[in-house]
Structure formats: structure tokens, C-alpha cells
Scaffold this active site. Structure first.
Site, PDB file in Angstrom:
ATOM      1  CE  LYS A   1      21.569 -19.057  18.609  1.00 25.51           C
ATOM      2  NZ  LYS A   1      20.937 -20.395  18.548  1.00 25.51           N
TER       3      LYS A   1
ATOM      4  CB  SER B   1      17.195 -19.330  18.008  1.00 27.41           C
ATOM      5  OG  SER B   1      18.164 -20.289  18.394  1.00 27.41           O
TER       6      SER B   1
ATOM      7  CB  SER C   1      18.344 -23.179  17.076  1.00 27.76           C
ATOM      8  OG  SER C   1      17.111 -22.680  17.518  1.00 27.76           O
TER       9      SER C   1
END
Ligand code: GLN
Length: 493
Positions: free
Chosen positions: A96, A171, A195
Site C-alpha cells: 500500500k 482503504s 481497512s
């Protein structure tokens, strides 16, 4: 350079659970690299080819093409020289874009960090590299990990691999989509309120949130420090256990850490007989879609048939988890985001007349709407006169949630339910309504508030959309949790 994948079908819109796997299980890939059957370089080239091929899904912010190839060549040279190449030799992965990684930018998908190159690297990346893994790309996210759909990315929206008109969750939506699309054998996400697990559920992959403090957060862009954890998003629980085994363990750069298990996380017990499982009553009520509940009920039956002892349990304070989370996390993140002031790193407004104007305009232009909303609410709940009414009350609720889950875990080994109240929603469906968006975290935030490990594993399809089974365990029982998750995964094969 683009190497076409071995996947026959390219009809991405209709990818289903029978989607062909592009990669062998992670330990097999590493075995093959160590045995010289495949090269690390060919794995990296394959990954880059797949990223190009699936670029329409917008899962990736940047590709670390050159540094990844360079590392792959070093690993291949080690193999050729008969030197140790590591437990993850030549295995590509995607981080990420809130992990600091050398060789490219770290943006957290925010304009304020665009162009930022990290002066040091995240501990987890160092640990993975020490075992021969190669970071090949950085995945999209909601800017600063604020969101549940990746629509809050300042750059672009990632599309769900199963249905391009829908969100991949967030996310860590880019990471989950990347794993679902097999762009690399695994990806890394962060989980402050769900997330890792929510996007894993939306994209039909495994998302593991470890116990708070088990994995170092040094070098990861902080969201809410009392809640943030790092974990893997994989195709299987076995892959998740292997990655956990590499990344777990104390680090002097993160003062919140706890001791890891001495036994390897891969040495789990997947026997379901006699395992005591509580089905959280509040997580199976009218707030959850009928079709989602239906899939979870089938999963519960499967667990019972395999010998698990399943009973209903009530955790009355869990319904207060969401408001408590959105007070505590916003208070903490408003403080964490104060470091982006346009002075030391990140975007700086070029024509400011004085320091105050420089702070103001750098932040005004650099932050997106959601970050600003959260900074304002977070500052408000901490301000004098409102602190007692909001922040302090939320902390009291957090303690109640922790006590209730301790009580439940004195009777049950695990607590289960759906990961999310609905399957993946349409792009644009909730982006204008923050409250609706926040509600998609209803079932995941409790595990962050109480700090215990939790996992989302594919449980079936509601129509054409995947549904994840959410399993929570007491703090420190990460290996046990991987075991029951693996047991369930075996039942679904
Ligand atoms: N969706 C939640 C939020 O927007 C969780 C975010 C996260 O876990 N990083 O706050």
C-alpha cells in the site's frame, strides 16, 4: 517487456471464484526460486506484465520497475552461488502506498505527499527483503487511509476486480484488488478500522489484521496510532501465516510492540472439532443485508457440521463501536496530520508571504476534502469544552467494548459474523454521504478498539458479489485464528 500472463480469460468484468490463479502458493514460489527452477527476475517480469495488463483497474500508483529487477538479479546470483536466498526468495509483493519503500515515491495517495521519497524504509519492508521478497509496486488507497472505497484517493479510484462498476473497498482497496487480480502473490495493507478486512471481503481474498503491536509500524504513514496495524492480503490463509511469520516480532523503532509467538505462525492447528464459536447477535441483525446474512448462516452450518460448537452471544456495546471509533481515530489522526505543514517535506505553497500563510495554504491545497473533514472533527472533539462530551466518553465506550469482548472470550475461542454489512457497493453510491460510507465499517472497528486479531476470508457469493466471513480472536491468539480460518477455508474447497 510485457509478458502476457498464463491466465486464459481476460474478461475481467466476469471474474469469478473459479478465476485461474497466476501464482503458486508463496512457499512453493520461494522453493522453486531457491531450487533454480524459476528465477526471481522472471517473477518480477511476470508481475510487471500483469500490472500492465490489468491497468484498467487502477490498483497501482507506481511500479518499482528498476529497483525490483536489480534486487531480483541479486537474489538469482545468490541462488547461483549456492548462498542463502531466504524464505521468500524471489517472491514479488505490492505495498500500500503508505509504506515507506526505497526506490520510488511514498504518497499515501495524497497530493500533499506527491513526490516524496522516503529517507528510510519501513521495518516490515526490510524484514520481507531480508527473506528475499521483492516490492514491485505501490498500491492505491484512500488518501492517508481515510475511507472505505478508495474513492478518497487524491489520484484515481480503483475498480473492483469482480465488477468494475463497484468499489474494491478501502482503504487498502488497491492492495486487495492487486491480490485479487494476482498482480503479485501478496500485498500489504494497513488496518485502523477495517481497512485490510473490508476490501479483502469486497475482493474475495484473505485479509489478516494481527494483534495490535505484533507488527512494527515504523516507516508506515500513521493514521490513528492507538488503532493502526499492518497485515497481509493474500489468496490463502497459509500464505497469510507465512507472511505473518516473517513480519511479526519486536522492533526497537516501534515502542508499542508486544512479544510474538515463539512457535511459527505457519504451525497452526486447523482442527474445528470442539472449537467454541460465538456468533455476535448484534452483527446478524437488520443492519446487515439479508443476502450477506444468508451466506454467513451457511458458513456457520458448515462449521457446525465440522464439529465446532456454535452459539449466539450478545455484545451490547458493540453498536457503540462505530461512533467511538470515529471520535478516537479522528482525534488521533488530526494530531498525526499536523506534521504536514509544508515546511519539512511534502507540498509547500511556493508564494507564501509569511510562515502562517505558508502553513495555511500548503495544508489547504495539499489536503483533500476527507482529510480536512477529519482534521476539523478530530480537533473539535479534543477541544476544551467538548473533550469530556466526546473524546473522554468515546474512551469510556472503548473500555466497555474491551471488557465485553474479554467476557465473551472467556466463554468462546472465537467470535464470528460477516465482515461487512453489504457486499461491494457501486462507485459513487456513498461518496457524497460520509455517514453512509462510515457505516460500512460497522462490523470491523471493534477488533481495532479491543486490539485483538481478526481475519476476513471468502465465504461465498451473494449473487455475483463476494461475501467475507469475519473471525475475531483474543489478543495474542493470532496463530489460533489462522488455524480456524484455515479449517474453514478447507471446508470451502
Ligand atoms: N474505513 C475506516 C475509516 O475510514 C477505516 C480506515 C482504516 O482502517 N485505515 O476510518
Amino acid at each position: 517487456m510485457t509478458k502476457k500472463s498464463e491466465t486464459g480469460s481476460t474478461k475481467s468484468e466476469t471474474k469469478s471464484k473459479s478465476e485461474i490463479r497466476n501464482w503458486a502458493p508463496i512457499n512453493e514460489i520461494a522453493n522453486d526460486v531457491r531450487a533454480g527452477k524459476i528465477t526471481a527476475l522472471s517473477n518480477v517480469e511476470k508481475s510487471i506484465g500483469l500490472i500492465e495488463k490489468h491497468s484498467e483497474f487502477d490498483a497501482i500508483i507506481s511500479v518499482l520497475d528498476e529497483p525490483a529487477k536489480k534486487r531480483a538479479k541479486q537474489i538469482d546470483a545468490r541462488v547461483n552461488n549456492g548462498e542463502k536466498a531466504g524464505r521468500l526468495a524471489g517472491v514479488p509483493f505490492i505495498a500500500k502506498d503508505n509504506f515507506l519503500v526505497f526506490g520510488g515515491e511514498t504518497t499515501a495517495a495524497s497530493n500533499i505527499l506527491k513526490g516524496f521519497e522516503a529517507p528510510y524504509q519501513a521495518t516490515v519492508i526490510n524484514k520481507l527483503e531480508a527473506e528475499g521478497a521483492i516490492c514491485i509496486a505501490k498500491a492505491n488507497l484512500d488518501a492517508f487511509a481515510h475511507g472505505s472505497s478508495t474513492e478518497n484517493s487524491d489520484f484515481f479510484v480503483t475498480k473492483n476486480p469482480i465488477d468494475k462498476t463497484r468499489v474494491p473497498g478501502g482503504s487498502s482497496g488497491g492492495s486487495a484488488a492487486a491480490t485479487a487480480l494476482s498482480l503479485a502473490p501478496f500485498s500489504l495493507g494497513t488496518d485502523t478500522g477495517g481497512s485490510i478486512r473490508q476490501p479483502a471481503s469486497f475482493c474475495n481474498v484473505v485479509g489478516f489484521k494481527p494483534t495490535y503491536g505484533l507488527v512494527s509500524r515504523s516507516g508506515v504513514v500513521a493514521m490513528a496510532s492507538s488503532l493502526d496495524v499492518i497485515g497481509p492480503i493474500t489468496k490463502s490463509t497459509e500464505d497469510a501465516a507465512l507472511i505473518m511469520d516473517v513480519i511479526a516480532g519486536k522492533d526497537k523503532l516501534d515502542m508499542t510492540m508486544i512479544d510474538r509467538d515463539i512457535l511459527a505462525y505457519t504451525k497452526f492447528n486447523n482442527n474445528l472439532t470442539g472449537v467454541k464459536i460465538g456468533v455476535e447477535k448484534e452483527y446478524m441483525d437488520e443492519k446487515v443485508d439479508k443476502e450477506v446474512k444468508q451466506i454467513i448462516s451457511v458458513a456457520i452450518e458448515k462449521l457446525k457440521n465440522a464439529g465446532a460448537l456454535v452459539a449466539e452471544v450478545s455484545l451490547p456495546s458493540s453498536k457503540l463501536g462505530l461512533p467511538a471509533y470515529y471520535i478516537i481515530s479522528l482525534a488521533e489522526l488530526s494530531s498525526n496530520l499536523s506534521r504536514y505543514d509544508g515546511q519539512r517535506f511534502g507540498y509547500s505553497y511556493p508564494d507564501a508571504k509569511n510562515l502562517d500563510e505558508s502553513y495555511m495554504l500548503s495544508r489547504d491545497i495539499g489536503f483533500g476534502d476527507e482529510a480536512k473533514r477529519r482534521i476539523m472533527i478530530g480537533t473539535y472533539v479534543l477541544s476544551s469544552g467538548y473533550y469530556d462530551a466526546y473524546y473522554k466518553k468515546a474512551q469510556i465506550v472503548r473500555t466497555k467494548i474491551i471488557n465485553e469482548s474479554r467476557e465473551a472470550f472467556s466463554k468462546f475461542d472465537f467470535l464470528i459474523g460477516p465482515t461487512t454489512p453489504t457486499a461491494a457497493f457501486k462507485i459513487g453510491e456513498k461518496s457524497q454521504d460520509p455517514l453512509q460510507m462510515y457505516l460500512s465499517d460497522l462490523l470491523t472497528v471493534s477488533a481495532n478498539l479491543d486490539g485483538g486479531p481478526a481475519i476476513s476470508i471468502p465465504a461465498g457469493f451473494a449473487g455475483s458479489l463476494p461475501v467475507g466471513l469475519h473471525i475475531m480472536a483474543p489478543q495474542g491468539e493470532d496463530r489460533k485464528l489462522l488455524g480456524i480460518a484455515n479449517g474453514f477455508e478447507e471446508l470451502s474447497k
